[in-house]
Design a protein around this motif. Sequence first.
Motif, PDB file in Angstrom:
ATOM      1  N   ALA A  66       0.812  -1.214   0.000  1.00 28.72           N
ATOM      2  CA  ALA A  66       0.000   0.000   0.000  1.00 28.72           C
ATOM      3  C   ALA A  66       0.845   1.262   0.000  1.00 28.72           C
ATOM      4  CB  ALA A  66      -0.919  -0.002   1.219  1.00 28.72           C
ATOM      5  N   VAL A  67       2.158   1.143   0.233  1.00 32.55           N
ATOM      6  CA  VAL A  67       2.992   2.330   0.404  1.00 32.55           C
ATOM      7  C   VAL A  67       4.153   2.363  -0.586  1.00 32.55           C
ATOM      8  CG1 VAL A  67       2.422   2.610   2.850  1.00 32.55           C
ATOM      9  CG2 VAL A  67       4.390   1.205   2.194  1.00 32.55           C
ATOM     10  N   LEU A  68       4.589   3.580  -0.863  1.00 37.95           N
ATOM     11  CA  LEU A  68       5.790   3.800  -1.665  1.00 37.95           C
ATOM     12  C   LEU A  68       7.010   3.700  -0.761  1.00 37.95           C
ATOM     13  CD1 LEU A  68       4.508   6.921  -3.599  1.00 37.95           C
ATOM     14  CD2 LEU A  68       4.953   4.677  -4.613  1.00 37.95           C
ATOM     15  N   GLN A  69       8.134   3.308  -1.334  1.00 31.89           N
ATOM     16  CA  GLN A  69       9.374   3.200  -0.579  1.00 31.89           C
ATOM     17  C   GLN A  69      10.550   3.400  -1.520  1.00 31.89           C
ATOM     18  OE1 GLN A  69       8.623  -0.806   0.810  1.00 31.89           O
ATOM     19  NE2 GLN A  69      10.097  -1.631  -0.640  1.00 31.89           N
ATOM     20  N   GLN A  70      11.739   3.514  -0.945  1.00 36.73           N
ATOM     21  CA  GLN A  70      12.946   3.636  -1.756  1.00 36.73           C
ATOM     22  C   GLN A  70      13.199   2.308  -2.454  1.00 36.73           C
ATOM     23  OE1 GLN A  70      12.701   7.044  -0.159  1.00 36.73           O
ATOM     24  NE2 GLN A  70      14.222   6.739  -1.740  1.00 36.73           N
ATOM     25  N   PRO A  71      13.721   2.333  -3.673  1.00 40.26           N
ATOM     26  CA  PRO A  71      14.122   1.078  -4.311  1.00 40.26           C
ATOM     27  C   PRO A  71      15.347   0.494  -3.611  1.00 40.26           C
ATOM     28  CG  PRO A  71      14.724   2.960  -5.674  1.00 40.26           C
ATOM     29  CD  PRO A  71      13.963   3.502  -4.504  1.00 40.26           C
ATOM     30  N   GLY A  72      15.504  -0.794  -3.722  1.00 40.97           N
ATOM     31  CA  GLY A  72      16.633  -1.486  -3.123  1.00 40.97           C
ATOM     32  C   GLY A  72      16.203  -2.856  -2.654  1.00 40.97           C
ATOM     33  N   GLY A  73      16.978  -3.446  -1.763  1.00 38.03           N
ATOM     34  CA  GLY A  73      16.614  -4.765  -1.273  1.00 38.03           C
ATOM     35  C   GLY A  73      17.697  -5.373  -0.408  1.00 38.03           C
ATOM     36  N   LYS A  74      17.520  -6.661  -0.163  1.00 32.01           N
ATOM     37  CA  LYS A  74      18.424  -7.410   0.706  1.00 32.01           C
ATOM     38  C   LYS A  74      19.658  -7.853  -0.067  1.00 32.01           C
ATOM     39  CE  LYS A  74      14.400  -9.207   3.094  1.00 32.01           C
ATOM     40  NZ  LYS A  74      13.463 -10.316   3.083  1.00 32.01           N
ATOM     41  N   ARG A  75      20.765  -7.950   0.666  1.00 30.36           N
ATOM     42  CA  ARG A  75      22.000  -8.458   0.064  1.00 30.36           C
ATOM     43  C   ARG A  75      21.879  -9.952  -0.188  1.00 30.36           C
ATOM     44  NH1 ARG A  75      27.473  -5.801   2.342  1.00 30.36           N
ATOM     45  NH2 ARG A  75      28.264  -7.181   0.741  1.00 30.36           N
ATOM     46  N   ASP A  76      22.408 -10.374  -1.319  1.00 23.75           N
ATOM     47  CA  ASP A  76      22.530 -11.798  -1.640  1.00 23.75           C
ATOM     48  C   ASP A  76      23.932 -12.253  -1.275  1.00 23.75           C
ATOM     49  OD1 ASP A  76      19.959 -12.024  -2.613  1.00 23.75           O
ATOM     50  OD2 ASP A  76      20.541 -11.994  -4.725  1.00 23.75           O
ATOM     51  N   ALA A  77      24.114 -13.564  -1.163  1.00 27.39           N
ATOM     52  CA  ALA A  77      25.419 -14.110  -0.785  1.00 27.39           C
ATOM     53  C   ALA A  77      26.516 -13.694  -1.764  1.00 27.39           C
ATOM     54  CB  ALA A  77      25.339 -15.630  -0.706  1.00 27.39           C
ATOM     55  N   GLU A  78      26.168 -13.549  -3.054  1.00 19.54           N
ATOM     56  CA  GLU A  78      27.183 -13.201  -4.051  1.00 19.54           C
ATOM     57  C   GLU A  78      27.448 -11.701  -4.166  1.00 19.54           C
ATOM     58  OE1 GLU A  78      23.247 -13.434  -6.220  1.00 19.54           O
ATOM     59  OE2 GLU A  78      24.268 -14.755  -4.841  1.00 19.54           O
ATOM     60  N   ASP A  79      26.678 -10.870  -3.467  1.00 15.85           N
ATOM     61  CA  ASP A  79      26.895  -9.432  -3.502  1.00 15.85           C
ATOM     62  C   ASP A  79      28.195  -9.087  -2.779  1.00 15.85           C
ATOM     63  OD1 ASP A  79      24.548  -9.033  -4.896  1.00 15.85           O
ATOM     64  OD2 ASP A  79      23.393  -8.447  -3.132  1.00 15.85           O
ATOM     65  N   ARG A  80      29.068  -8.365  -3.449  1.00 18.29           N
ATOM     66  CA  ARG A  80      30.384  -8.017  -2.891  1.00 18.29           C
ATOM     67  C   ARG A  80      30.299  -6.918  -1.848  1.00 18.29           C
ATOM     68  NH1 ARG A  80      30.895  -8.310  -8.366  1.00 18.29           N
ATOM     69  NH2 ARG A  80      30.982  -6.051  -8.556  1.00 18.29           N
ATOM     70  N   ASP A  81      29.371  -5.963  -2.056  1.00 15.33           N
ATOM     71  CA  ASP A  81      29.250  -4.831  -1.151  1.00 15.33           C
ATOM     72  C   ASP A  81      27.880  -4.197  -1.348  1.00 15.33           C
ATOM     73  OD1 ASP A  81      29.433  -3.251  -3.518  1.00 15.33           O
ATOM     74  OD2 ASP A  81      31.577  -2.946  -3.238  1.00 15.33           O
ATOM     75  N   ASP A  82      27.604  -3.143  -0.594  1.00 14.74           N
ATOM     76  CA  ASP A  82      26.306  -2.486  -0.672  1.00 14.74           C
ATOM     77  C   ASP A  82      25.987  -1.992  -2.078  1.00 14.74           C
ATOM     78  OD1 ASP A  82      25.952  -2.875   2.055  1.00 14.74           O
ATOM     79  OD2 ASP A  82      26.388  -0.797   2.594  1.00 14.74           O
ATOM     80  N   LEU A  83      26.974  -1.403  -2.750  1.00 10.75           N
ATOM     81  CA  LEU A  83      26.711  -0.857  -4.081  1.00 10.75           C
ATOM     82  C   LEU A  83      26.446  -1.956  -5.103  1.00 10.75           C
ATOM     83  CD1 LEU A  83      29.204   2.148  -4.213  1.00 10.75           C
ATOM     84  CD2 LEU A  83      26.738   2.164  -3.710  1.00 10.75           C
ATOM     85  N   HIS A  84      27.071  -3.100  -4.928  1.00  9.97           N
ATOM     86  CA  HIS A  84      26.767  -4.237  -5.811  1.00  9.97           C
ATOM     87  C   HIS A  84      25.317  -4.672  -5.615  1.00  9.97           C
ATOM     88  CE1 HIS A  84      26.928  -8.455  -7.277  1.00  9.97           C
ATOM     89  NE2 HIS A  84      27.581  -7.853  -8.244  1.00  9.97           N
ATOM     90  N   THR A  85      24.870  -4.684  -4.362  1.00 14.04           N
ATOM     91  CA  THR A  85      23.470  -5.012  -4.073  1.00 14.04           C
ATOM     92  C   THR A  85      22.546  -4.034  -4.792  1.00 14.04           C
ATOM     93  OG1 THR A  85      24.026  -5.926  -1.905  1.00 14.04           O
ATOM     94  CG2 THR A  85      21.729  -5.258  -2.243  1.00 14.04           C
ATOM     95  N   LEU A  86      22.841  -2.746  -4.686  1.00 11.64           N
ATOM     96  CA  LEU A  86      21.987  -1.744  -5.346  1.00 11.64           C
ATOM     97  C   LEU A  86      22.014  -1.894  -6.860  1.00 11.64           C
ATOM     98  CD1 LEU A  86      22.425   1.577  -3.345  1.00 11.64           C
ATOM     99  CD2 LEU A  86      20.452   0.039  -3.426  1.00 11.64           C
ATOM    100  N   GLU A  87      23.179  -2.119  -7.434  1.00 16.56           N
ATOM    101  CA  GLU A  87      23.261  -2.322  -8.889  1.00 16.56           C
ATOM    102  C   GLU A  87      22.348  -3.459  -9.327  1.00 16.56           C
ATOM    103  OE1 GLU A  87      27.707  -1.150 -10.358  1.00 16.56           O
ATOM    104  OE2 GLU A  87      27.540  -2.907  -9.062  1.00 16.56           O
ATOM    105  N   ARG A  88      22.433  -4.576  -8.619  1.00 18.57           N
ATOM    106  CA  ARG A  88      21.623  -5.754  -8.956  1.00 18.57           C
ATOM    107  C   ARG A  88      20.144  -5.480  -8.773  1.00 18.57           C
ATOM    108  NH1 ARG A  88      19.418  -8.991  -5.719  1.00 18.57           N
ATOM    109  NH2 ARG A  88      20.768  -8.506  -3.945  1.00 18.57           N
ATOM    110  N   GLU A  89      19.777  -4.939  -7.617  1.00 20.91           N
ATOM    111  CA  GLU A  89      18.361  -4.690  -7.325  1.00 20.91           C
ATOM    112  C   GLU A  89      17.752  -3.689  -8.301  1.00 20.91           C
ATOM    113  OE1 GLU A  89      16.148  -5.946  -5.193  1.00 20.91           O
ATOM    114  OE2 GLU A  89      17.454  -7.294  -4.088  1.00 20.91           O
ATOM    115  N   LEU A  90      18.450  -2.607  -8.600  1.00 20.69           N
ATOM    116  CA  LEU A  90      17.917  -1.598  -9.520  1.00 20.69           C
ATOM    117  C   LEU A  90      17.766  -2.155 -10.923  1.00 20.69           C
ATOM    118  CD1 LEU A  90      19.868   1.537  -8.250  1.00 20.69           C
ATOM    119  CD2 LEU A  90      17.454   0.986  -7.857  1.00 20.69           C
TER     120      LEU A  90
END
Length: 133
Positions: free
Chosen positions: A28-52
């Motif tokens: 029901a609500v809007l939120q920032q894009p993004g998500g949870k880290r996966d095991a293969e994600d190297r760092d926070d920015l890798h997580t964002l690249e993948r999720e976006l």
Amino acid sequence: MSGLIRIVAAVIRDPQGRVLMVRKHGAAVLQQPGGKRDAEDRDDLHTLERELREELGCVMHREGARWLGRFSAPAANETGFVVEAEVYEVHADGPFMAQAEIEEVRWVDPAALDGLAIARLSREQILPVLVGE
């Protein structure tokens, strides 16, 4: 008892200063894009690249990424949980299209939220930081 959900979230602005927000299917609500880290994600920015890429089909640029902070609030879609987000302002090339679990994409003026259903993490923690800049 509350559980903790750790995520990485993005602030993406357009030339007018509006912020890209998303609404997941069934939410029901809007939120920032993004998500949870996966095991293969190297760092926070890798997580964002993948999720976006998965959720919006856009290409994020690591250069110029700016950490805004760690924020927490009750989770919008998981009752009894708290979400803790590492938040980065990033630049990305669109088009920004709803895909995967995203139902809606919307550009929002962080200083004019009246009437918009926005997750507490964004409304109370993240967006106020942007208004002051």
